[in-house]
Write an enzyme that holds these catalytic residues in place. Structure first.
Site, mmCIF file in Angstrom:
data_model
loop_
_atom_site.group_PDB
_atom_site.id
_atom_site.type_symbol
_atom_site.label_atom_id
_atom_site.label_comp_id
_atom_site.label_asym_id
_atom_site.label_seq_id
_atom_site.Cartn_x
_atom_site.Cartn_y
_atom_site.Cartn_z
ATOM 1 N N ASN A 193 7.582 8.978 6.916
ATOM 2 C CA ASN A 193 8.624 7.959 7.115
ATOM 3 C C ASN A 193 9.137 7.412 5.779
ATOM 4 O O ASN A 193 9.790 6.378 5.739
ATOM 5 C CB ASN A 193 8.105 6.812 7.996
ATOM 6 C CG ASN A 193 6.945 6.050 7.347
ATOM 7 O OD1 ASN A 193 6.512 6.380 6.250
ATOM 8 N ND2 ASN A 193 6.450 5.042 8.038
ATOM 9 N N GLU A 247 5.436 0.427 3.576
ATOM 10 C CA GLU A 247 6.130 0.947 4.745
ATOM 11 C C GLU A 247 7.612 0.565 4.698
ATOM 12 O O GLU A 247 8.018 -0.286 3.892
ATOM 13 C CB GLU A 247 5.487 0.370 6.018
ATOM 14 C CG GLU A 247 4.024 0.777 6.217
ATOM 15 C CD GLU A 247 3.869 2.195 6.766
ATOM 16 O OE1 GLU A 247 4.755 3.043 6.552
ATOM 17 O OE2 GLU A 247 2.839 2.448 7.433
ATOM 18 N N ASP A 301 -3.914 2.351 -3.405
ATOM 19 C CA ASP A 301 -4.140 1.600 -2.161
ATOM 20 C C ASP A 301 -5.522 1.868 -1.582
ATOM 21 O O ASP A 301 -6.258 2.736 -2.060
ATOM 22 C CB ASP A 301 -3.043 1.946 -1.135
ATOM 23 C CG ASP A 301 -2.789 3.450 -0.998
ATOM 24 O OD1 ASP A 301 -3.585 4.246 -1.545
ATOM 25 O OD2 ASP A 301 -1.804 3.832 -0.346
ATOM 26 N N HIS A 328 7.281 6.324 3.247
ATOM 27 C CA HIS A 328 6.478 5.308 2.561
ATOM 28 C C HIS A 328 5.873 5.869 1.286
ATOM 29 O O HIS A 328 5.623 7.070 1.155
ATOM 30 C CB HIS A 328 5.425 4.676 3.488
ATOM 31 C CG HIS A 328 4.227 5.503 3.814
ATOM 32 N ND1 HIS A 328 3.915 5.890 5.091
ATOM 33 C CD2 HIS A 328 3.228 5.989 3.049
ATOM 34 C CE1 HIS A 328 2.781 6.576 5.087
ATOM 35 N NE2 HIS A 328 2.348 6.660 3.855
HETATM 36 C C1 GLP Z 1 -1.135 7.814 2.925
HETATM 37 C C2 GLP Z 1 -1.217 7.261 1.499
HETATM 38 C C3 GLP Z 1 -0.002 7.656 0.687
HETATM 39 C C4 GLP Z 1 0.274 9.131 0.852
HETATM 40 C C5 GLP Z 1 0.567 9.436 2.280
HETATM 41 C C6 GLP Z 1 0.906 10.908 2.539
HETATM 42 O O1 GLP Z 1 -0.428 7.001 3.772
HETATM 43 N N1 GLP Z 1 -1.359 5.854 1.483
HETATM 44 O O2 GLP Z 1 -0.239 7.329 -0.679
HETATM 45 O O3 GLP Z 1 1.373 9.512 0.045
HETATM 46 O O4 GLP Z 1 -0.607 9.111 3.032
HETATM 47 O O5 GLP Z 1 -0.263 11.620 2.684
HETATM 48 P P1 GLP Z 1 -0.383 13.193 2.811
HETATM 49 O O6 GLP Z 1 -0.354 13.686 1.403
HETATM 50 O O7 GLP Z 1 -1.706 13.406 3.455
HETATM 51 O O8 GLP Z 1 0.762 13.669 3.609
#
Ligand code: GLP
Length: 254
Positions: free
Chosen positions: A143, A150, A74, A145
């Protein structure tokens, strides 16, 4: 895509460092077995340590990235690749600039594309032309995702633009000066895109992820908890530290 429900394999390790090493080993094993593999890569705080381990393996054990191809999950809409909070910048900084991957074989959706829907369609085509993703690395949002899918994201969703929830904006604000600077829109591979990967490895560390992990593993698959839809894939491994596994009623392999 197999739509039969199956249980993700659980690897529960003592601490985040062990999770980083295990994930890096899983990726390195694939690179050694299949040097021309296609890797699906993730951003966020969680995979940083695994990328550091992979850079170390390249430098010390000559792990060879020269023939593989990568696709990131993404990107924020509106940020160019040289913006320090863009996911392209993140990947360059944490991995690509330090290994011998061919720059033209690294793919991150272009968040500044003039026609973002076309960018999304073309991203799907590029994944197809590369032969599909051999191993998709994922983190998990608090959440539930995955990538930027989402809650409510349909199981058949493909690469597309999405609006981020207030919770995700708040979670990701720690990387920006203020929450106002976090883009509200992103381009993300869909759940359907992710489920077509041959293998999926989800990594999570820390107790802030324990609820999301429990829901993903133990609740019925439901788009309201996007990570629970991974139960509809037959080759998924969750690599967790004890804190992230803390809500699970079952234990996994070590
Ligand atoms: C973002 C990314 C996700 C990732 C999530 C959790 O939203 N788009 O791919 O899994 O953050 O991130 P973190 O590893 O910083 O908790």
């Amino acid at each position: 895509m197999t739509l039969q429900r199956s249980r993700p394999r659980l690897m529960i390790l003592d601490d985040p460092g062990a999770v980083d090493r295990r994930v890096a080993e899983l990726i390195a094993d694939l690179i050694r077995e299949k040097p021309e593999c296609v890797l699906g890569l993730a951003t966020g705080g969680t995979p940083v340590g695994a990328y550091r381990e992979l850079v170390g393996m390249h430098q010390q054990q000559s792990l060879d990235f020269s023939r593989l191809t990568t696709f990131n999950l993404d990107e924020y809409v509106g940020l160019s690749g040289d913006h320090p909070q863009s996911y392209r910048y993140f990947m360059q900084h944490h991995l690509f600039d330090h290994v011998n991957v061919q720059p033209s074989r690294t793919h991150v959706p272009n968040g500044r594309a003039r026609d973002i829907d076309r960018e999304a369609r073309e991203y799907e085509k590029k994944i197809d032309s590369a032969g599909g993703i051999d191993l998709q690395l994922l983190g998990i949002g608090s959440n539930g995702h995955i990538a930027f899918n989402e809650p409510g994201s349909p199981i058949e969703s493909r690469t597309r633009t999405v609006e981020l929830t207030a919770e995700t904006i708040e979670d990701n604000a720690r990387f920006f000066e203020t929450a106002d600077e976090v883009p509200g829109t992103a381009i993300t591979m869909g759940i359907g895109t992710i489920l077509e990967s041959k293998r999926i490895v989800l990594m999570a560390t820390g107790d802030a992820k324990a609820d999301a992990v429990r829901t993903a593993v133990e609740d019925d698959p439901d788009p309201i908890n996007p990570a629970s839809l991974l139960q509809l894939h037959s080759n998924v491994t969750f690599v967790l530290d004890r804190a992230a596994a803390g809500g699970l009623s079952t234990s996994g392999s070590r």
